[in-house]
Design a protein around this motif. Structure first.
Motif, PDB file in Angstrom:
ATOM      1  N   ASP A  54      35.309  -9.892 -52.744  1.00 34.14           N
ATOM      2  CA  ASP A  54      34.326 -10.962 -52.573  1.00 34.14           C
ATOM      3  C   ASP A  54      33.253 -10.547 -51.569  1.00 34.14           C
ATOM      4  N   LYS A  55      32.291 -11.423 -51.364  1.00 32.23           N
ATOM      5  CA  LYS A  55      31.129 -11.126 -50.521  1.00 32.23           C
ATOM      6  C   LYS A  55      31.525 -10.737 -49.102  1.00 32.23           C
ATOM      7  N   ASN A  56      32.650 -11.256 -48.601  1.00 31.08           N
ATOM      8  CA  ASN A  56      33.117 -10.936 -47.249  1.00 31.08           C
ATOM      9  C   ASN A  56      33.973  -9.672 -47.213  1.00 31.08           C
ATOM     10  N   GLN A  57      33.998  -8.932 -48.336  1.00 30.49           N
ATOM     11  CA  GLN A  57      34.744  -7.686 -48.477  1.00 30.49           C
ATOM     12  C   GLN A  57      36.254  -7.884 -48.435  1.00 30.49           C
ATOM     13  N   ILE A  58      36.717  -9.079 -48.789  1.00 31.71           N
ATOM     14  CA  ILE A  58      38.148  -9.314 -48.932  1.00 31.71           C
ATOM     15  C   ILE A  58      38.552  -8.826 -50.307  1.00 31.71           C
ATOM     16  N   ILE A  59      39.551  -7.944 -50.353  1.00 34.37           N
ATOM     17  CA  ILE A  59      40.006  -7.349 -51.608  1.00 34.37           C
ATOM     18  C   ILE A  59      41.315  -8.013 -52.018  1.00 34.37           C
ATOM     19  N   THR A  60      41.351  -8.529 -53.252  1.00 32.38           N
ATOM     20  CA  THR A  60      42.535  -9.197 -53.774  1.00 32.38           C
ATOM     21  C   THR A  60      42.982  -8.494 -55.050  1.00 32.38           C
ATOM     22  N   PRO A  61      44.173  -7.883 -55.046  1.00 36.78           N
ATOM     23  CA  PRO A  61      44.688  -7.244 -56.257  1.00 36.78           C
ATOM     24  C   PRO A  61      45.087  -8.293 -57.306  1.00 36.78           C
ATOM     25  N   PHE A  62      45.035  -7.899 -58.577  1.00 41.23           N
ATOM     26  CA  PHE A  62      45.481  -8.774 -59.655  1.00 41.23           C
ATOM     27  C   PHE A  62      46.099  -7.935 -60.761  1.00 41.23           C
ATOM     28  N   LYS A  63      46.821  -8.622 -61.626  1.00 37.49           N
ATOM     29  CA  LYS A  63      47.311  -8.025 -62.867  1.00 37.49           C
ATOM     30  C   LYS A  63      47.226  -9.108 -63.925  1.00 37.49           C
ATOM     31  N   GLY A  64      47.194  -8.693 -65.182  1.00 35.63           N
ATOM     32  CA  GLY A  64      47.065  -9.691 -66.230  1.00 35.63           C
ATOM     33  C   GLY A  64      47.230  -9.106 -67.614  1.00 35.63           C
ATOM     34  N   ALA A  65      46.964  -9.959 -68.600  1.00 37.03           N
ATOM     35  CA  ALA A  65      47.111  -9.562 -69.999  1.00 37.03           C
ATOM     36  C   ALA A  65      46.013 -10.203 -70.833  1.00 37.03           C
TER      37      ALA A  65
END
Length: 152
Positions: free
Chosen positions: A20-31
């Protein structure tokens, strides 16, 4: 090499990160599941599960996408409507190029004028690099990157 993502009925897994704009990195997984109902109509359903920065499974959240699109035979551009679990009315268009599938959608009636540009770059028949940027007005809000891997 011809495209396998979107143009063929199949299922895919995706793993990546949202920044996001504040450089917070959030991992995800999906299908993602892609189906063709008629010769020129497709549906694409995606579910993403985001990991919370506190690594607590009870704080994780999901994001769901449901595309319904029309791709005329022998054409390289298409239009679609999209339902996202966090927005109501969305319309979009896509282009199919030699190496990429590029989509743009905009959120109707949104006071922040948000839109998203997505690119699926083909690495090989079973893998695509995914990049997505949400823009509000003239500012980038977040960037999503990942890799789709075909599973059927």
């Amino acid at each position: 090499m011809s495209h396998t993502f979107l143009l063929q009925p199949s299922s895919w897994i995706i793993k990546g990160n949202v920044t996001d704009k504040n450089q917070i990195i959030t991992p995800f997984k999906g299908a993602t599941i892609i189906a063709w109902d008629q010769s020129s109509w497709f549906t694409m359903k995606t579910k993403l599960v985001f990991e919370n920065n506190h690594s607590s499974s009870e704080n994780a959240h999901n994001l769901e996408f449901e595309y319904k699109g029309f791709l005329p035979n022998n054409k390289y551009s298409y239009s679609y409507v999209l339902k996202r679990s966090d927005f109501d009315k969305i319309e979009g268009e896509g282009w199919i190029t030699k190496s990429s599938i590029i989509q743009r959608y905009w959120i109707l009636g949104d006071s922040r004028r948000r839109s998203v540009l997505e690119t699926m770059f083909q690495l090989d028949e079973d893998n695509y690099h995914f990049s997505s940027t949400m823009i509000a007005g003239n500012n980038m809000v977040n960037v999503t990157e990942g890799v789709f891997e075909r599973h059927g």
